[in-house]
Design a protein around this motif. Structure first.
Motif, PDB file in Angstrom:
ATOM      1  N   ASN A 109     -11.124   4.071   2.553  1.00 40.59           N
ATOM      2  CA  ASN A 109      -9.795   3.539   2.245  1.00 40.59           C
ATOM      3  C   ASN A 109      -8.768   4.067   3.254  1.00 40.59           C
ATOM      4  O   ASN A 109      -7.949   3.306   3.767  1.00 40.59           O
ATOM      5  CB  ASN A 109      -9.396   3.910   0.810  1.00 40.59           C
ATOM      6  CG  ASN A 109      -8.045   3.316   0.426  1.00 40.59           C
ATOM      7  OD1 ASN A 109      -7.807   2.131   0.648  1.00 40.59           O
ATOM      8  ND2 ASN A 109      -7.155   4.128  -0.094  1.00 40.59           N
ATOM      9  N   ASP A 140       0.875  -1.173   0.000  1.00 38.77           N
ATOM     10  CA  ASP A 140       0.000   0.000   0.000  1.00 38.77           C
ATOM     11  C   ASP A 140       0.917   1.230   0.000  1.00 38.77           C
ATOM     12  O   ASP A 140       1.856   1.302   0.805  1.00 38.77           O
ATOM     13  CB  ASP A 140      -0.885  -0.049   1.266  1.00 38.77           C
ATOM     14  CG  ASP A 140      -2.226   0.613   1.040  1.00 38.77           C
ATOM     15  OD1 ASP A 140      -2.391   1.286   0.002  1.00 38.77           O
ATOM     16  OD2 ASP A 140      -3.106   0.465   1.906  1.00 38.77           O
ATOM     17  N   GLU A 185       0.992   4.268   0.956  1.00 37.35           N
ATOM     18  CA  GLU A 185       1.226   5.041   2.179  1.00 37.35           C
ATOM     19  C   GLU A 185       2.114   4.274   3.149  1.00 37.35           C
ATOM     20  O   GLU A 185       3.050   4.820   3.724  1.00 37.35           O
ATOM     21  CB  GLU A 185      -0.108   5.356   2.879  1.00 37.35           C
ATOM     22  CG  GLU A 185      -1.058   6.250   2.094  1.00 37.35           C
ATOM     23  CD  GLU A 185      -1.757   5.557   0.947  1.00 37.35           C
ATOM     24  OE1 GLU A 185      -1.615   4.320   0.789  1.00 37.35           O
ATOM     25  OE2 GLU A 185      -2.457   6.253   0.179  1.00 37.35           O
TER      26      GLU A 185
HETATM   27 MG    MG Z   1      -3.128   3.326  -0.205  1.00 37.95          MG
END
Ligand code: MG
Ligand code: NAD
Length: 396
Positions: free
Chosen positions: A226, A149, A151
């Protein structure tokens, strides 16, 4: 050669992973590809990557794939839970890209964790559902977890080595870290009038300003669920307390997240919004490989802006942060309810703003329920899906 299983091979992350593998043929080989039902896409992937196994969850799709593969093909087509579990624990497999969307990814990903594989984790829902068990099991089996992911990958890259090598069990304070800044673009409805949100269509919700992604995560980005799921994901990966984790809206998606240290330093990872960067980083860590991503041009970027999230606009983000404080039962229920609500929205059965209503109604029903096995988690997931479906049928 590192042998890969790509779970969710026909999806957005699966396709990007196979692209990075193709750019680095001396390092990686595709051992097995797994998808739900898109047998035509799988046929193309088999021709291109020649895996030993192509697994289709849908048995009709497996049959269609089998019928369309050339007779002299090296690939064996499989279907059924036992065959998938055998692939995940196969001793030839070194690394698993976990990129099935939603709760469906939990069982195969968890099988690979138990088998001590290297897991490149894109399927955040698996961690949201099973966080403690997932990280404890990885520690016991010696599985390596690397966050795909964008981030979490940015946070990982901005952390000291001591944290990187102790995911799930690191002590941020001891490492001189004040807090983690989880950035999010705010999605396509960041500035839309609040009164217009109830009229938004699936097509509008799936039109993300910066990233090209699957439909479920695109809707989650529009509600900011999300970011909420990512908040929970970050807690499990980086062992953050509530005061150590903040959400910041950054509409340009150039900074992918940051870490603020006690001496005032902030370390961030920046780049073009293309998932091949975090995928390539996880694949080659601690080395670097070409990913095919265009270098970031700061003169084109121009400016970077930031603001605080507005919970009136993004009630799902608030629900997820609350669920995270509440515990594993709440995050499992929220994840299941959200999957049902998003699917109903994509099928035009409920309005965009109803997604938060479904999620909130299901969260209110959460009771303390110790979840120490995958079976207990799956049973609660099933109950929450039913609850969400009943709420949609009777209250909306
Ligand atoms: Mg993400
Ligand atoms: P997608 O919809 O493009 O692809 C989903 C894949 O999962 C497909 O290959 C599909 O065949 C497979 N799948 C669906 N249901 C399945 C089932 N029941 N059993 C087995 N396989 C099934 O989704 P995506 O955008 O690639 O996202 C995949 C995961 O990665 C999600 O958990 C998402 O949150 C995460 N993620 C995606 C992005 C992104 O940019 N797309 C970024 C970060 C994290």
């Amino acid at each position: 050669m590192e042998n890969y299983v790509v779970l969710g091979a026909t999806g957005s992350i699966g396709t990007s992973t196979l692209d990075v593998i193709s750019r680095n043929p001396d390092l990686y080989s595709v051992y097995a590809l797994v998808a739900n039902s898109s047998h035509e896409k799988m046929l193309q992937l088999c021709a291109q990557h020649q895996p030993q196994f192509a697994h289709m969850v849908d048995s009709q799709a497996a049959k269609a794939l089998q019928d369309s593969l050339p007779k002299d093909c090296v690939t064996q087509v499989t279907t059924g839970e036992a065959a998938l579990s055998a692939i995940m624990t196969d001793t030839h497999v070194d690394t698993v890209m976990a990129a099935i969307v939603g709760a469906a990814g939990l069982v195969p990903t968890f099988d690979a964790v138990k088998a001590g594989k290297k897991i490149l984790l894109a399927n955040k829902e698996a961690l949201v559902m099973s966080g403690q068990l997932f990280m404890d099991t990885a520690k016991q089996s010696g599985a390596t977890i690397l966050p795909v992911d964008s981030e979490h990958n940015a946070i990982f890259q901005s952390m000291p080595e001591n944290v990187q090598s102790a995911l799930g069990f690191c002590d941020l304070e001891q490492e001189g870290i004040n807090h983690v800044l989880l950035t999010g673009s705010g999605g396509p409805f960041l500035t839309a009038p609040l009164s217009s949100l109830s009229q938004m269509t699936p097509q509008q919700a799936c039109k993300h300003p910066n990233w090209s992604m699957g439909r479920k995560i695109s809707v989650d980005s529009a509600t900011m669920m999300n970011k909420g799921l990512e908040y929970i994901e970050a807690k499990w990966l980086f062992n953050t307390s509530p005061s150590q984790l903040k959400v910041v809206i950054h509409p340009q998606s150039v900074i992918h997240s940051m870490v603020q240290y006690n001496d005032g330093s902030v370390i961030a990872e920046l780049g073009n919004p293309d998932m091949r960067t975090p995928i390539a980083h996880c694949m080659s860590y601690p080395k670097r490989i070409p990913s095919g991503v265009e270098p970031l041009d700061f003169f084109k970027v121009g400016q970077l802006t930031f603001c605080e999230p507005d919970f009136e606009r993004f009630p799902c983000l608030k629900l997820a942060i609350q669920a995270c404080e509440q515990g594993q039962e709440a995050t499992t229920v929220l994840n299941a309810a959200n999957e049902i609500a998003v699917e109903a929205f994509l099928n035009e059965q409920i309005a965009f703003t109803d997604i938060a209503k479904v999620n909130s109604a299901c969260l209110e029903q959460v009771k303390p329920n110790p979840l120490s096995t995958i079976d207990a988690i799956l049973a609660l997931d099933e109950q929450a899906r039913q609850l969400a479906q009943d709420f949609i049928a009777t209250a909306l």
